[in-house]
Structure formats: C-alpha cells, structure tokens
Design an enzyme around this catalytic site. Structure first.
Site, PDB file in Angstrom:
ATOM      1  N   CYS A 162       0.845  -1.200   0.000  1.00 55.10           N
ATOM      2  CA  CYS A 162       0.000   0.000   0.000  1.00 55.10           C
ATOM      3  C   CYS A 162       0.880   1.250   0.000  1.00 55.10           C
ATOM      4  O   CYS A 162       0.600   2.238  -0.670  1.00 55.10           O
ATOM      5  CB  CYS A 162      -0.902   0.049   1.235  1.00 55.10           C
ATOM      6  SG  CYS A 162      -1.807  -1.441   1.550  1.00 55.10           S
ATOM      7  N   ASP A 173      11.781  39.598  44.851  1.00 52.66           N
ATOM      8  CA  ASP A 173      13.125  39.939  44.433  1.00 52.66           C
ATOM      9  C   ASP A 173      13.076  41.432  44.072  1.00 52.66           C
ATOM     10  O   ASP A 173      12.042  41.914  43.618  1.00 52.66           O
ATOM     11  CB  ASP A 173      13.484  39.095  43.204  1.00 52.66           C
ATOM     12  CG  ASP A 173      14.896  39.369  42.749  1.00 52.66           C
ATOM     13  OD1 ASP A 173      15.770  39.464  43.624  1.00 52.66           O
ATOM     14  OD2 ASP A 173      15.108  39.491  41.533  1.00 52.66           O
ATOM     15  N   ASP A 204      12.109  37.083  38.535  1.00 55.18           N
ATOM     16  CA  ASP A 204      11.997  37.057  37.075  1.00 55.18           C
ATOM     17  C   ASP A 204      12.246  35.658  36.508  1.00 55.18           C
ATOM     18  O   ASP A 204      12.111  35.426  35.311  1.00 55.18           O
ATOM     19  CB  ASP A 204      12.921  38.089  36.422  1.00 55.18           C
ATOM     20  CG  ASP A 204      14.372  37.880  36.800  1.00 55.18           C
ATOM     21  OD1 ASP A 204      14.698  36.796  37.333  1.00 55.18           O
ATOM     22  OD2 ASP A 204      15.184  38.792  36.568  1.00 55.18           O
ATOM     23  N   ASP A 221      17.039  34.024  39.611  1.00 52.24           N
ATOM     24  CA  ASP A 221      16.581  33.580  40.930  1.00 52.24           C
ATOM     25  C   ASP A 221      15.832  32.252  40.848  1.00 52.24           C
ATOM     26  O   ASP A 221      15.026  31.927  41.702  1.00 52.24           O
ATOM     27  CB  ASP A 221      15.720  34.662  41.602  1.00 52.24           C
ATOM     28  CG  ASP A 221      14.734  35.273  40.649  1.00 52.24           C
ATOM     29  OD1 ASP A 221      14.464  34.626  39.623  1.00 52.24           O
ATOM     30  OD2 ASP A 221      14.238  36.371  40.932  1.00 52.24           O
TER      31      ASP A 221
END
Lengths: 117, 742
Positions: free
Chosen positions: B18, B431, B630, B634
């Site tokens: 096929c 922060d 962010d 951190d």
C-alpha cells in the site's frame, strides 16, 4: 424458610459483588514503543507496564459512546485529553520514576494503570 | 518553485505494498516533488508546490488508488466533533421529553385515588407496560450500553446502578402485570411500578442533559485561547503576497500584517511600525507602539500601521501555543485534595451494590407484611440515589474553571497542586531588581549648581558619557534623549574604572563621576554633602559633574520602583500576608527601595546563590512562602519556595522554575493568584462537602434507616431527583467561579 433463603442469597450476592469487582486479577501488558488501548466499558488493556525513562505512546481508541469515557486523564503526567469516538488519540509519557500511575475517565469512574519498572 | 511540506493521515493501509502504491500515485501528481508514506504511523508527508497542486488534487490522487487522505484532519474532526456533540445533546433532549411524557402518563394512572382527573384507561397495567417499554429500552438503552461492556471489564459505574435499579422496578412491574395471580397467591397486591422506572430514567437523563451543557462551560477558557489563533498568514515570497494556513508558516518567513489584522505567529518587525493590542497577553488594553527590531507576538492584534516581520517562532513554539499547553497541562493535573475522592470513588459503586443487597435482605427479613415491596423499593432507592459522578466532578471542574480564569487574566498556573498550595501562602518574598523595580536605572534628579540649567548639566554629562558603556551612562544618555538635549562632540575622552569619565566638551574640561573621583581630582564638594547624603539615603547613586574643576551639578540615578509595587504590597499586607524584599544591594539602597514600596522586612546583601537559603530559613520558621522573581537568576529560590511566581518576559511564558507565571507582569496579580487559589479551594471544598455529604446522608435514608424512628422512607422517584441535581449542583458551583472578578 423464605427469609433464610433470601438471607443466604443476599449474602452470597454481597460476596459475589466483592469478588467480582474488587478482587479482579489485573495482568499487566507490556508496551514497547506504543500500545493501543481500546476504550469500551473500561480500558483494554487495563494495566500497562512501561520501562522507566522511555517515551511510550498510549493510543486511546474510544468505541464506547458513554459520556463518562469521553475524556482520559493521566493526572501524574498532567494530561487530560478529549477522546472523539472511533479516533485514535495519542498520549505520550516519559516516566522518570518507577511506580504505579493511574489513568481514569473524566469522572474518575473507569480506571487503568501504567506500571513503571 | 515555492516548496511546502504537508503531513497527513491515510486511512485504509495495511501492508508495505500500500505504501508503495500511494507513494507512486502521489509522486506522479504534478506539483508534488516528493512523497513519503509511513505504514507505522499511517501518515504521508509530501513536498509540493502549493501553486501547482491543491489539497483536493492530493486527496483525489490518494483516493484513486483506493485509500483516503485525511487532509485538514484537525479542522474537520473539530467541526465533526462539534456537530456530533450537538446531535448527542439533541438526542438526549428527545429522550428526556419522551420519557418524561410517557412516565408522566403512567404516573397519572398509578394513583387513581389521588388524581381523579386522569383518564381511567391509564390505570390499565398493560397500557402502562406498553408506555414503559420505549422508556426502558430506547431512552434507557444508554445505561445498558455502558453497563454491559463495563461488566466485561469487571467494573461498574453510575450507569450500572441506574440500569440495575430501573431493571428491578421494570422487571417486577412486568411480572406483576403478566402474572398477577401468581403474585397475588404469595400474598402481594399486584401493583406495578412502571412510573418509578420511567420517571427515574427521564429525570436522570434530564440531569445529564443539563450537566453536559454546564460541563461545556468548564473548558470555555481553553476554547477561547485556541480561538485566538489566526487562521492564515500573508507571506511575502518572490515579491508576491500569498495567503497560507498558519501551520505551514516556517521560521524565517517574511509576513505582512495590515491594520486590524491578527498577527499570525511570533517574530521581529523588519519594516514598518504600528501600535499593537497585546491585551490577550497582558490584559492591558492600551496598544503598544512597535517599530523595526521590536518583537511581536502571534494572536495579538495590529491596530494602525502595516508592517512586515520575520517569523522566529512557529507552531508549538509560539507564546500562545505555550500558554495553551500550560493551561491544558494544569487542567489535566490532579490536586492533592482529590486523592481522597479518587480513593473513595474506586470502591464506591461495588459498595453501593452491596449496600443495596443488604437493604433488600434486612427489609425482607425484618419488614412488615408487605416486606417484599418495601425491600424492593428501598433497594431501588439505594441504587438510584448513589451518585459517584458528583465526587468525580467536584475537584477537576473547579480546577478547570480556576486555571482558565487565571489564564484569561495573564496568570498561568502550572498545575492543580500549585493552585492548591497558593491559598496557604502567608509570606511573599519579592526579588528587588526587575521585579519590584523596573530593573533599568533611570535619572531621578538633575541638580544644577552655579548658573547652569538642568539641560546644560545633562548636555555636559551626556556628551562626556557618550563613549561609555556603563549602565549609569546609559541612564544619562536616555534622559538626555528624552529631554531632547543636543550633544556636543567630546575629545580626550578617558574612562577611569571605579571612578568616572573625563573629556573636553565645548572646549571645557569635564569630569563626571563619584565621590572618589572628585577626591582624586581635588574637586571640593563638602558644601553639598548634606544634599548628597539625602539622595544616597533614598537609595540613589550620585554622579557629580565638574566643569573646569568646579562642581557644577549633581545627577542622581536609581532603579525606580514600579508604579504598581506599593499598591500590590499594601494589598497583600492588608490581607495579613507578610511581605519581604530580597536583594543583593547594600542595606541603605535596599531600605530606600523597600520604603518606597512600603515593605518593612528587608533581606539585603544576599548574593543570588544565597537567596534559596533565605527562603528555606523562612520556611523553617513555619511560613508558607511565595517567591516572586523574574525566573532567570533567581530560579533556585523560585524552586525552593512553596510557590515560585515568575514574572513573565512576554516571550517566554513557560518559565520552568515558576509554579505560577504572571505573563501580564502585573505585581498586583500576585494577590490575585492567591485569591483565585482561595476561591477555587473554597469551591472544591464546598463541592466535596456536598458530594460526600449527599451520599453519606442520603444513602442511609434510602436504606430506610429513619423508618424505625420517624416512618420516613425515600421514594425512588425523589431519589432520582436528588441524584440528578447533585452532579448539576457541583458543576454549577464550579461554574460560579467564572463570575469571580480578578
């Protein structure tokens, strides 16, 4: 006399229910790279063994129109997928730790298990 | 030839021949350069020229050799699915109507003494049987259809209970109707209960109908997000504009966007400018001005100008795709609170069946003369009233609505566990740099000394700083630019590390630097010491400008606190949450910034690698800590906190260390996230209380526990009403979360 018969039949029924639903033997089916799971009144196969750390494809094919089964949830892998009727839906998992991880229907009525070893 | 690639599924393949057949058929088609068919995945990939060959032609080529190409599969199946769902709902509604109408007629005939207005033929048991058959085996077929395969798996669910309960009522009634004398001979009045079986089916289906409608609402947020995506992109190729489906856009493609259009994928503007509505990303409705070199995000809306941009993220890499993925993952995750419900629901149905059998035995053995009837009706009531669905739906529906609600407002919650923990937070550590402050030093004060104007001070300072790369110099340059100060050429420029810069501007010798620099050059500033210290106490860094060896001006530079900081901190404190600021800055600068933000607890002089330890110290004091940062330098502290809240950068939403990402960059969303968590947990608790309480209280009532004391029994029809409403009430309660204002 009839009361005794009913009592015996009733208690036998309770014992049968317990045995039938809660004491079933689940045999794990090993998945190589991928495995097809038919969703029809539950999951076939119900218990799948998968090697640790290997990405395995679980292909769900829902054949049962029951509402409850239209979603599959593999909570430990943060997967919730809609299963359209008669279509293959692939879920990929890469288990990082050994153990048993359940997959269920959206309402947590039907259960299956991925055994990682 | 402009080449495109397309991958699609093929249906009907079963062997390697096929594969060859389809590959050959596709390769022969004009416009197709290459075709690969994979038997394992049932997929074909073609490289083709979209100008020469259409989807239809590809489809025909595959169909001609006896297979089916599933081009646009995704879209089609979505439409089909929607239609299927609508059809299901329609069918369900029809079944509800038929069963309630037929059940109602049976009910009228079942209480001849009570309902005298009912036509007498309705009391005929045979007619009732005829009316009950379609309800039991057409409308109720769904229960059997779910039960039989489940039993093959030795599992049971709610359908099993309904099928069992209604079959018992229907079966008994049929026997009573067909063999009334047999029943009479054992001392039971041959009264059928077709009303019970039919009305139960009607009401449970009605409950399901409303539940299905309500459940669709729980995933609305994700549907909305997916709907945000543009469908096509206008590509610039060989100087021509061509529209192509969004999934075919590749990295590096140049795309043109006209006013009012949706930006298709993420990228960087290469030509033109415009203002862009980024509210989908930030929740901020004011459009943002963008020009060459600025990045644009897919699914945001171009408002005014026409621009071209280069795609740099496509498909799963775009911001929107990441958001969708994150929300989907969160909705698929499990909240710890759900574990108990999971455990109970896995034993629930078998236990209910056992309780139903027990009910039958006890009523039969200890009941009155009509013990059999009591036993049967109470057994049916137990089977019908048990509702495991409400337990299964209690937590996930609330999590889905809660996480979706968050995503709509730029609060991305990583998983259900984070959403659950967030409501316990009693300490938030911010922060400083880039989180509470803008992270970019800005000129805050320009103080001229002698006869110079402010702009002249800026002119000399910026002119001499022009060649410097120091961050303070950048701040001064930016300010000069903003104030439209014309810079002068500088000669003999010299940068003295740790001190400042010097040079000749306008033929005058200019020094710009700190105290040390002035001391070194013996420039006196003692007269301005008080002013200097005042500014320094405000956390500002002072640059002194000396012209021809005479102090001529002071420029204060500081990292400014975000406007939203104070409000956000106050709102948290008002709710009894302790707010702490953590920074590597010295005490004096840190305190000054903290004061501006309204923060009393300050952890200063903390090096980035020690922040994690400080978080652990707070946790050791028994506090549940959220760290807001962010997510870049951190990350360890975010990971150590009970909940790490990362402020999104706009382009990378899936910050790994963050349990919650605020893509709207809004500090007040910290409180919103905590409040959303509280609200969601309250909903979950109420849902679980209702779902558990309902089963715990009503199953014993259905068993007839109140009968010996108050002669109270639960009619199975009322049991079905209670059952139908229990799931709906849980889902509706979760949907109420949508009304909650963030």
């Amino acid at each position: 006399m009839d009361k005794i018969i009913i009592s015996v039949l009733g208690l036998a029924g309770i014992a049968f229910t317990y045995w039938f639903f809660l004491m079933k033997n689940e045999k794990a089916v090993g998945a190589k790279d991928s495995i097809d799971i038919v969703v029809d009144g539950g999951y076939s196969p119900e218990v799948i063994s998968v090697p640790k750390g290997k990405t395995t494809k679980l292909n769900f094919i829902r054949k049962d129109p029951t509402d409850c089964l239209e979603e599959v949830v593999v909570g430990d892998f943060k997967i919730r997928k809609h299963l359209p009727l008669n279509q293959k839906v692939t879920v990929e998992i890469t288990p990082e730790k050994a153990g048993e991880f359940r997959f269920t229907c959206g309402m947590n009525m039907y259960h299956g298990k991925v055994v990682v070893n | 030839m402009a080449e495109s690639k397309k991958t699609f599924s093929i249906q009907g393949m079963h062997c390697a021949s096929c594969v060859r057949l389809i590959e050959r058929a596709l390769s022969k088609t004009e416009g197709i350069a290459q075709a690969n068919v994979n038997l394992a995945t049932d997929q074909a990939t073609v490289t083709y020229d979209p100008d020469k060959v259409s989807d239809q032609q590809i489809q025909t080529a595959v169909e001609n050799v006896g297979y089916k190409a599933m081009l646009n599969e995704e879209k089609k199946s979505e439409d089909e699915e929607k239609k299927e769902k609508q059809k299901e709902l329609r069918d369900l509604r029809n079944k509800v109507i038929v069963s309630l109408v037929l059940g109602g007629l049976i009910l009228l005939g079942s209480f001849p003494g009570l309902m005298n207005f009912a036509p007498s033929f309705l009391t005929n048991s045979w007619l009732q049987l005829l009316l009950a058959i379609p309800v039991q085996f057409w409308a109720g077929l769904t229960f059997y259809k779910a039960t039989i395969p489940a039993l093959r798996h030795r599992t049971a669910n709610m359908d099993t209970l309904v099928a069992l309960g209604t079959t018992v009522a229907f079966g008994y009634s049929s026997v009573v109707t067909i063999f009334p004398h047999v029943v009479q001979s054992i001392g039971i009045t041959p009264t059928p209960y077709f009303d019970t079986s039919s009305i139960i089916i009607g009401l449970i289906l009605l409950g399901r109908y409303f539940e299905a409608k309500a459940k669709a609402g729980t995933s609305e947020a994700i549907k909305k997000l997916i709907g945000l995506q543009a469908k096509t992109a206008r590509l610039l190729r060989d100087g021509k504009e061509i529209d192509i489906p969004i999934d075919q856009v590749q990295i590096g493609d140049i795309i043109r966007v006209r006013p009012g259009e949706k930006i298709p994928v993420d990228g960087i503007i290469v030509e033109g400018e415009s203002s862009i509505d980024e509210s989908m990303l930030t929740g901020e409705s004011i459009p943002v001005d963008k020009t060459k070199g600025d990045s644009v995000v897919g699914a945001t809306i171009n408002k005014t100008g026409t621009f071209t941009y280069k795609a740099n993220k496509v498909g799963q890499g775009t911001v929107l795709s990441q958001i969708i993925k994150l929300v989907q993952e969160a909705q698929g995750s499990k909240a710890p609170i759900q574990r108990i419900a999971d455990l109970i629901s896995s034993y629930f149905v078998p236990v209910v069946i056992m309780l139903a059998l027990l009910t039958f035995v006890v009523w039969y053995d200890f009941g009155t003369t009509t013990a059999f009837l009591f036993a049967m009706l109470n057994t049916v009531a137990v089977l019908i009233i048990a509702c495991p669905c409400a337990m299964g739906l209690a937590t996930p529906t609330a999590i889905m609505v809660g996480t979706g609600k968050g995503a709509e407002h730029g609060i991305l919650i990583k998983d259900a566990e984070s959403l659950e923990i967030a409501h316990k937070i009693n300490t938030v550590v911010f922060d400083k740099t880039g989180t509470l402050t803008r992270g970019k030093p800005e000129v805050t004060d320009v103080i001229p000394i002698s006869r110079l104007s402010k702009n002249e001070v800026l002119k000399f300072a910026a002119s001499v700083e022009k060649g410097s790369e120091h961050s303070l110099a950048e701040a001064i340059m930016r300010e000069a630019e903003e104030q439209k100060v014309k810079l002068q050429p500088v000669t003999k420029f010299k940068a003295i590390a740790g001190h400042g810069v010097e040079g000749i501007v306008d033929k005058r010798q200019v020094f710009l630097g700190n105290r040390r620099f002035m001391d070194r050059e013996s420039i006196s500033f003692g007269f301005y010491l008080e002013q200097l210290e005042r500014l320094e106490n405000e956390g500002k860094t002072i640059m002194m400008l000396a012209i021809d060896r005479k102090l001529s001006g002071l420029i204060a530079v500081a990292d400014t606190v975000k406007e939203t900081a104070r409000g956000a901190v106050e709102a948290l404190q008002k709710r009894g949450i302790q707010v702490v600021m953590i920074t590597g800055d010295n005490q004096r600068t840190a305190k000054a910034i903290a004061q501006q933000a309204g923060i009393k607890s300050v952890l200063a002089d903390i090096l980035p690698d020690q922040k994690e330890k400080e978080i652990k110290k707070l946790q050791a004091e028994g506090k549940v800590v959220a760290m807001v940062g962010d997510g870049i330098n951190d990350a360890p502290a975010l990971a150590a906190a009970d909940i790490g809240i990362a402020m999104g950068t706009g382009t990378d939403v899936a910050i790994e260390a963050g349990d919650i990402t605020l893509i709207n960059k809004d500090l007040s969303s910290v409180l919103s996230a905590i409040e959303l968590s509280k609200k969601t947990m309250r909903t979950i608790r109420l849902n679980l209380f209702w779902a558990f309480g309902y089963n715990v209280i009503l199953i014993p009532v259905a068993m007839g526990i109140l009968y010996p004391f108050f002669h109270i029994l639960l009619n199975p029809i009322f049991a079905s009403v209670a059952m139908a409403t229990s799931s709906i009430s849980v889902v509706s309660n979760s949907l109420l979360l949508r009304k909650y204002k963030i």
